[in-house]
Design an enzyme around this catalytic site. Sequence first.
Site, PDB file in Angstrom:
ATOM      1  N   LYS A  94      44.129  43.633  36.241  1.00 10.37           N
ATOM      2  CA  LYS A  94      44.004  42.193  36.444  1.00 10.37           C
ATOM      3  C   LYS A  94      45.318  41.619  36.967  1.00 10.37           C
ATOM      4  O   LYS A  94      46.381  41.932  36.451  1.00 10.37           O
ATOM      5  CB  LYS A  94      43.592  41.519  35.140  1.00 10.37           C
ATOM      6  CG  LYS A  94      42.219  41.965  34.645  1.00 10.37           C
ATOM      7  CD  LYS A  94      41.847  41.336  33.316  1.00 10.37           C
ATOM      8  CE  LYS A  94      42.750  41.805  32.211  1.00 10.37           C
ATOM      9  NZ  LYS A  94      42.296  41.335  30.871  1.00 10.37           N
ATOM     10  N   THR A 122      43.794  28.993  29.468  1.00 12.60           N
ATOM     11  CA  THR A 122      43.435  30.380  29.765  1.00 12.60           C
ATOM     12  C   THR A 122      43.321  31.230  28.501  1.00 12.60           C
ATOM     13  O   THR A 122      43.330  32.456  28.572  1.00 12.60           O
ATOM     14  CB  THR A 122      44.486  31.010  30.696  1.00 12.60           C
ATOM     15  OG1 THR A 122      45.779  30.873  30.101  1.00 12.60           O
ATOM     16  CG2 THR A 122      44.479  30.336  32.062  1.00 12.60           C
ATOM     17  N   GLY A 138      41.937  33.420  25.873  1.00 13.69           N
ATOM     18  CA  GLY A 138      40.747  34.256  25.759  1.00 13.69           C
ATOM     19  C   GLY A 138      40.181  34.768  27.066  1.00 13.69           C
ATOM     20  O   GLY A 138      39.076  35.319  27.079  1.00 13.69           O
ATOM     21  N   THR A 139      40.911  34.645  28.162  1.00 14.20           N
ATOM     22  CA  THR A 139      40.364  35.102  29.447  1.00 14.20           C
ATOM     23  C   THR A 139      40.121  36.608  29.452  1.00 14.20           C
ATOM     24  O   THR A 139      39.103  37.082  29.961  1.00 14.20           O
ATOM     25  CB  THR A 139      41.312  34.742  30.611  1.00 14.20           C
ATOM     26  OG1 THR A 139      42.645  35.147  30.276  1.00 14.20           O
ATOM     27  CG2 THR A 139      41.290  33.254  30.897  1.00 14.20           C
ATOM     28  N   GLY A 140      41.055  37.378  28.879  1.00 12.07           N
ATOM     29  CA  GLY A 140      40.882  38.829  28.854  1.00 12.07           C
ATOM     30  C   GLY A 140      39.701  39.246  28.003  1.00 12.07           C
ATOM     31  O   GLY A 140      38.920  40.132  28.385  1.00 12.07           O
ATOM     32  N   CYS A 141      39.564  38.604  26.844  1.00 14.02           N
ATOM     33  CA  CYS A 141      38.420  38.885  25.972  1.00 14.02           C
ATOM     34  C   CYS A 141      37.115  38.548  26.679  1.00 14.02           C
ATOM     35  O   CYS A 141      36.140  39.315  26.638  1.00 14.02           O
ATOM     36  CB  CYS A 141      38.519  38.062  24.685  1.00 14.02           C
ATOM     37  SG  CYS A 141      40.046  38.289  23.759  1.00 14.02           S
TER      38      CYS A 141
END
Length: 274
Positions: free
Chosen positions: A172, A206, A208-211
């Site tokens: 990412k 942003t 929690g974007t990865g989760c």
Amino acid sequence: MNIVMTIAGSDSSGGAGIQADLKTFQELGVFGTSVITALTAQNTLSVEGVFPASADFVKHQIEVVFQDLPIKAVKTGMLFSAPIIDEVVNSLRQKDVLLVVDPVMIAKGGASLLQHKAVEALTTKLLPLATVLTPNIPEAEVISGVEIKSEMDIQKAAEKIVAMGVKCVVMKGGHLDEQGTATDRVFFADGTTFKMTSARIETKHTHGTGCTYSAALTAFLGQGWSLKEAIIEAKKFVQLAIETPLNIGHGHGPTNHFAYKLAKGVCEVNIIEA
């Protein structure tokens, strides 16, 4: 009914972790089950406390759910410690499931969510089981040992990670300084690769974007999508979630898990084949 699982920490503010995963699963029409590795006391400003579950109890949660429900795909998030990772590995290596590993290490506010000793367990034991790994740039640097400043660095880091046994790695690009765009780079174990580019959104919301991205990827895989299609559609899900923030909280606010369904999945993501 397609049933999936998240193995992660609980976020008391609801924007990341187990809560973000279950919201994403619900929005995408899969039934979500959960294994909680740790409780956190946190909000959009900071993580104020972490209370981990015992490794034995994490394993117990996994086994009890699998005894009753046909899980098609699993994602891992915050695993916190080496003993927890060991028990997750011991359970999942015996299961015929697709595995998405989101190597959660640092919270948006800077708090550590993975003990130092756990990094080795993650790289040597969990990654060989992974269908896909979804690190951001700082996480990829820790896992690969490569400082990432350029396209060549990304390639080198990805090659090292794939050599650890991962079938696919999604690097990412949100942490890279790329003018006007955010580019994610996807590398498969067979040597093929492609890029996904989208507009860079200037926002502090942003959390929690990865989760959310890894949960969406898990949901699509659980529905039988091909890995490449699932990776691209999950990118659309999280892009829409960032583009239309809820604007709540005084720090890094959560993304909007409702946005994908409201937009009917319509989102501009450009695919660049290698």
